[in-house]
Design an enzyme around this catalytic site. Sequence first.
Site, short mmCIF file in Angstrom:
data_model
loop_
_atom_site.label_atom_id
_atom_site.label_comp_id
_atom_site.label_asym_id
_atom_site.label_seq_id
_atom_site.Cartn_x
_atom_site.Cartn_y
_atom_site.Cartn_z
N SER A 1 14.45 43.62 6.56
CA SER A 1 14.85 42.38 7.23
C SER A 1 16.30 42.52 7.73
O SER A 1 16.64 43.52 8.36
CB SER A 1 14.69 41.20 6.27
OG SER A 1 14.77 39.97 6.95
N ASP B 1 8.41 40.33 9.24
CA ASP B 1 9.46 40.55 8.25
C ASP B 1 9.00 41.45 7.10
O ASP B 1 7.99 41.20 6.45
CB ASP B 1 9.94 39.22 7.69
CG ASP B 1 11.31 39.32 7.09
OD1 ASP B 1 11.47 40.05 6.09
OD2 ASP B 1 12.24 38.71 7.62
#
Length: 384
Positions: free
Chosen positions: A48, A210
Amino acid sequence: MSAIKLKNALVLSGGGARAAYQVGVLQAIAEILPASQRNPFPIICGTSAGAINALAIASHPGHFRESVDALVDIWRNITVDQVYKNSLSDLMKGVLKLGMSLFNEGAGKNQPLALLDNSPLHQLIHDRITFKHIGPAIAAGDLDAVCVTAMGYSSGESVSFFQGRPDLRGWRRYHRIGTPTQLDARHLLASSAIPTIFPTVRINREYFGDGAVRQLAPISPALHLGADRVFVVGVSGNRNPEHWGKRRPVKHSPSMAQILGHMFNAAFVDSMESDMEHLDRVNRLLAMVPEDKRAEAGLPLRQVESLIISPSQELDKIAGRKVRYLPKTLRWFFSSTGATAKGGGATAASYLLFAPQFCSELIDLGYQDTMWEADRVRQFFANP
């Protein structure tokens, strides 16, 4: 006989704007180590927002301190405008897209579904990260591998894309895959695509989001890439027993942002905390079994030294104080969904609070927390 050089890995978790804390930790490490120090982490893994920090360090051609200084410059001056569009019309477009998806089987019609447009982040990555420097760093021996993890929406698997030495091979475990590739901006945008907030990214034949989602073992990629020691930077104070089991007075039912904040924590924080616990437990177990006995039993296991730096303060409280520095439209949006200290959803706000005032305070906190652990940091980098 010369000592074996142990391979250090840097593991940076996700957390949106909370990743500014990681930058403060890296700044302290750079000051603790000699100024002429090349990259002290031959293996760098990020997920991320942590993936963006990982690539910024891995792709910088200078000394470690220079690469960290460049990263500090990004985060101390970052604004919401550099990450996602935030005007009232942009927010309304996002809401409209989500609504219109109900008439298209829940999918975006011409582009991936998302509440926010993060095209400014694409430009920031293009301007500040030079991917072409990764290959020469690997060839020179300054870097073994750099890894970015994303989640495939079709397969449901956590895929670790890594660029590294030619002898490094991919791996496959339960819902976890490691695949060699040449990294580019798509991998960073995919890894940082918070579900429903930022758009997914197509890589080859699959859409990715993500990397913190379904990442069951965040430390695992570093171990697969040959790490003997892992330096982990967390973005929560969960490991501090003072924060365990805290109960606050209930003023109202959970707000939308409060629910979303707990979902974010489940994705970005909890898996790292449990994986560190698991690593500590395995290390203690292996310490009880002599190495020759392990070899006889056919157990290819080894102890892995670790050091984790986590915030000494609750980032949610800091976020609650800094929401006021956001643009007016975003302040209204956060307030209406409860993403404030009063609404109980400051956790959700902390992931999207790309304001210099918030990020700078997190950098300072990361620096301070690491300097308090300076002796342990020096010991970590000292070869036995």
